[in-house]
Design an enzyme around this catalytic site. Structure first.
Site, PDB file in Angstrom:
ATOM      1  N   PRO A  39      41.079  38.661  35.456  1.00 59.23           N
ATOM      2  CA  PRO A  39      41.037  38.935  36.895  1.00 59.23           C
ATOM      3  C   PRO A  39      41.101  38.163  37.871  1.00 59.23           C
ATOM      4  CG  PRO A  39      38.521  36.942  35.657  1.00 59.23           C
ATOM      5  CD  PRO A  39      39.894  37.030  34.935  1.00 59.23           C
ATOM      6  N   LYS A  40      42.137  38.553  38.680  1.00 61.42           N
ATOM      7  CA  LYS A  40      43.010  38.962  39.870  1.00 61.42           C
ATOM      8  C   LYS A  40      41.930  38.083  41.122  1.00 61.42           C
ATOM      9  CE  LYS A  40      46.788  40.720  42.147  1.00 61.42           C
ATOM     10  NZ  LYS A  40      46.509  39.864  43.896  1.00 61.42           N
ATOM     11  N   PHE A  41      42.223  37.406  41.650  1.00 65.36           N
ATOM     12  CA  PHE A  41      41.113  36.392  42.810  1.00 65.36           C
ATOM     13  C   PHE A  41      42.028  36.751  44.145  1.00 65.36           C
ATOM     14  CE2 PHE A  41      39.280  34.358  38.989  1.00 65.36           C
ATOM     15  CZ  PHE A  41      38.378  33.323  39.344  1.00 65.36           C
ATOM     16  N   GLU A  48      39.442  41.178  42.932  1.00 64.02           N
ATOM     17  CA  GLU A  48      40.160  42.303  43.590  1.00 64.02           C
ATOM     18  C   GLU A  48      40.909  43.003  42.016  1.00 64.02           C
ATOM     19  OE1 GLU A  48      43.595  41.377  46.910  1.00 64.02           O
ATOM     20  OE2 GLU A  48      43.512  40.397  45.740  1.00 64.02           O
TER      21      GLU A  48
END
Length: 308
Positions: free
Chosen positions: A22-24, A168
């Site tokens: 996951p893109k934080f 994101e």
């Protein structure tokens, strides 16, 4: 410490040997645990330890000679909140201690670059990931490894469901890949047409910027003018521009800031306005912008990325 970067893609890569994370939505942060203390470094290289005393204290649990790469986030109402991360990052040392209590930070670590004094960047990502998990899982929050999967179907599910938590999109890495310091060796898939753009200047005055002059990461490199800034963004741009001028040699001399703003002028073509003057920024800032094409309508500035 030069960090690895990611190139934007429009579709989810699917191939053997890929890992998905996951893109934080936070600030990039390198944690350096030396024998004596902890140092927190932003992507730009700026040391921001005083802004995040809670993370610095937690990182003292790491063995000496450890360097981590990751993202600092602040959770609020069940999701990450970028505005709160910005607030934490901009705090003075005195204010940071108070905010650490009311807005505690979390560190989403996605790579280990050095462990017990040994540089592991040349090792495959798969091995570095195992080292990262073994290192952080016994410690627990606020230092945590980001989730990871090698299943593209699970990654696709994450992509569709995690935005409600403020995620994101996804970052995609090869399992056999060394850490690509300073290069766009990873891939990132975002949910919207949001991109990072170079802010090469602004229209208006230093105290009241009206719009940004941008170079978009698509098409040619012709500068163009954004849509009008919100009041909050005007304040951010004014503060960031002033900080850039203040950091220049001779900035303390009387009238230096005014002279710099006056000298660094150029013109740019704005949609519906023709040629308009603007004040240049060197080096550029970075902003997240939303746009449907390179020029029509003008890009909408979502936020200034002062973490870069």
């Amino acid at each position: 410490m030069r960090v690895a970067l990611a190139a934007a893609v429009r579709d989810l890569p699917r191939a053997a040997g890929l890992a998905y994370e996951p893109k934080f939505d936070g600030h990039r942060l390198v944690v350096v645990r030396s024998a004596a203390d902890v140092s927190l470094q932003a992507r730009s290289g700026r040391i921001v330890t005083s802004a995040f005393p809670d993370l610095a204290a937690a990182a003292l649990q790491l063995p000496a000679g450890t360097v981590l790469d990751g993202e600092v986030v602040v959770w609020h109402a069940g999701r990450t909140d970028f505005a709160l991360v910005q607030r934490r990052a901009a705090a003075t040392a005195a204010r940071a201690a108070l905010l650490a209590q009311s807005l505690p930070a979390s560190y989403a670590a996605f790579d280990v670059l050095e462990l017990a004094g040994l540089d592991v960047r040349a090792r495959p990502y798969e091995r570095r990931r195992a080292l990262l998990v073994d290192l952080l899982l016994p410690l627990g929050p606020p230092l945590q490894p980001v989730p990871m999967t090698t299943d593209p179907e699970l990654a696709a599910t994450w992509y569709e469901t995690l935005p409600a938590s403020g995620i994101e999109g996804l970052v995609v890495k090869r399992l056999d890949q060394a850490y690509p310091a300073g290069r766009r060796g990873w891939q990132k898939l975002r949910h919207t047409d949001v991109r990072d753009a170079a802010v090469v200047g602004y229209t208006g005055t230093p105290r009241r910027p009206l719009a940004l002059v941008l170079v978009l990461p698509v098409g040619d490199e012709t500068p163009l003018v954004s849509s009008p800034l919100t009041a909050a963004l005007r304040r951010e741009v004014a503060e960031a521009a002033a900080a850039r001028v203040a950091a220049e040699p001779g900035a303390a001399e009387p009238g230096a800031a005014e002279a710099r703003a006056t000298e660094a002028r150029a013109t740019v073509t704005a949609i519906g306005l023709g040629e308009v003057p603007y004040r240049a920024l060197d080096p550029p800032l970075t902003a997240e912008v939303r746009y449907t094409s390179a020029r029509h309508p003008p890009p909408e500035v979502l936020r200034l990325r002062t973490d870069l």
